[in-house]
Design a protein around this motif. Structure first.
Motif, PDB file in Angstrom:
ATOM      1  N   HIS A  17      30.551 -31.524 -20.410  1.00  0.00           N
ATOM      2  CA  HIS A  17      29.363 -31.315 -19.571  1.00  0.00           C
ATOM      3  C   HIS A  17      29.153 -32.488 -18.622  1.00  0.00           C
ATOM      4  CE1 HIS A  17      28.152 -27.572 -21.429  1.00  0.00           C
ATOM      5  NE2 HIS A  17      28.574 -28.102 -22.560  1.00  0.00           N
ATOM      6  N   TYR A  82      17.803 -40.018 -12.469  1.00  0.00           N
ATOM      7  CA  TYR A  82      18.387 -38.684 -12.534  1.00  0.00           C
ATOM      8  C   TYR A  82      18.081 -38.004 -11.203  1.00  0.00           C
ATOM      9  CZ  TYR A  82      17.663 -39.337 -17.655  1.00  0.00           C
ATOM     10  OH  TYR A  82      17.615 -39.801 -18.938  1.00  0.00           O
ATOM     11  N   TYR A 109      25.724 -28.156 -18.767  1.00  0.00           N
ATOM     12  CA  TYR A 109      24.340 -28.382 -19.188  1.00  0.00           C
ATOM     13  C   TYR A 109      23.901 -29.787 -18.792  1.00  0.00           C
ATOM     14  CZ  TYR A 109      24.685 -24.170 -22.053  1.00  0.00           C
ATOM     15  OH  TYR A 109      24.853 -22.888 -22.490  1.00  0.00           O
ATOM     16  N   PRO A 110      22.948 -29.894 -17.858  1.00  0.00           N
ATOM     17  CA  PRO A 110      22.453 -31.222 -17.459  1.00  0.00           C
ATOM     18  C   PRO A 110      21.935 -32.026 -18.645  1.00  0.00           C
ATOM     19  CG  PRO A 110      21.655 -29.556 -15.941  1.00  0.00           C
ATOM     20  CD  PRO A 110      22.325 -28.829 -17.068  1.00  0.00           C
ATOM     21  N   SER A 111      21.298 -31.363 -19.605  1.00  0.00           N
ATOM     22  CA  SER A 111      20.734 -32.083 -20.750  1.00  0.00           C
ATOM     23  C   SER A 111      21.820 -32.771 -21.581  1.00  0.00           C
ATOM     24  CB  SER A 111      19.913 -31.139 -21.636  1.00  0.00           C
ATOM     25  OG  SER A 111      20.730 -30.082 -22.111  1.00  0.00           O
ATOM     26  N   CYS A 113      24.734 -33.822 -20.348  1.00  0.00           N
ATOM     27  CA  CYS A 113      25.186 -34.925 -19.487  1.00  0.00           C
ATOM     28  C   CYS A 113      24.222 -36.110 -19.621  1.00  0.00           C
ATOM     29  CB  CYS A 113      25.267 -34.455 -18.042  1.00  0.00           C
ATOM     30  SG  CYS A 113      25.858 -35.693 -16.879  1.00  0.00           S
ATOM     31  N   VAL A 114      22.914 -35.829 -19.573  1.00  0.00           N
ATOM     32  CA  VAL A 114      21.901 -36.886 -19.709  1.00  0.00           C
ATOM     33  C   VAL A 114      22.028 -37.569 -21.066  1.00  0.00           C
ATOM     34  CG1 VAL A 114      19.416 -37.303 -19.996  1.00  0.00           C
ATOM     35  CG2 VAL A 114      20.234 -35.917 -18.079  1.00  0.00           C
ATOM     36  N   GLU A 115      22.090 -36.781 -22.116  1.00  0.00           N
ATOM     37  CA  GLU A 115      22.148 -37.344 -23.467  1.00  0.00           C
ATOM     38  C   GLU A 115      23.375 -38.230 -23.658  1.00  0.00           C
ATOM     39  OE1 GLU A 115      22.111 -35.977 -28.165  1.00  0.00           O
ATOM     40  OE2 GLU A 115      22.171 -34.444 -26.605  1.00  0.00           O
ATOM     41  N   GLU A 118      22.985 -41.475 -21.505  1.00  0.00           N
ATOM     42  CA  GLU A 118      21.990 -42.377 -22.097  1.00  0.00           C
ATOM     43  C   GLU A 118      22.531 -43.032 -23.368  1.00  0.00           C
ATOM     44  OE1 GLU A 118      19.226 -43.554 -20.974  1.00  0.00           O
ATOM     45  OE2 GLU A 118      18.493 -42.131 -19.484  1.00  0.00           O
TER      46      GLU A 118
END
Length: 129
Positions: A17, A82, A109-111, A113-115, A118
């Motif tokens: 992702h 972001y 899924y952007p979420s 990628c963010v997770e 981070e």
């Protein structure tokens, strides 16, 4: 392949992702490592570093121009930026020494990628990087 390159490939691209990823050295304002085919230009490096040098509210209002695209800022604070452009986006996380940059494309899924971004940023901060 360097330890940092392996970290990028395993922890970010391994999620499926994250489309592309890079580490930028903050002090030198230069590209440290990047995933294959991710051609970040020096002007893009400056834009990302300056995104954190500015007031986060300003970055949030103005958005981000990255890799010849305008991105709308979704989050901008002292450690994370972001931004999205339709179905694509860029996630930037600041550590002591680096900016961790990850992009996602349509169908990812952007979420996730963010997770992943981070978590890598948190890992590098714990290591003093």
């Amino acid at each position: 392949m360097s330890h940092l390159q392996n970290l990028l490939l395993d922890s970010l691209l391994g999620t499926k992702h994250v489309d592309s990823a890079a580490l930028i050295k903050l002090q030198e304002r230069s590209l440290c490592v990047a995933s294959p085919g991710f051609g970040i230009m020096p002007s893009d490096v400056r834009i990302l570093v300056n995104g954190f040098a500015k007031n986060p509210l300003q970055a949030r209002r103005e958005g981000l121009y990255f890799m010849e695209k305008d991105y709308k800022s979704v989050r901008a604070d002292d450690y994370s930026l972001y931004a999205k452009n339709e179905n694509t986006g860029v996630i930037i996380v600041k550590t002591n020494l680096y900016l961790v940059v990850a992009t996602y494309t349509e169908g990812m899924y952007p979420s996730v990628c963010v997770e992943a971004t981070e978590k890598l940023g948190e890992y590098l901060r714990r290591k003093g990087n």
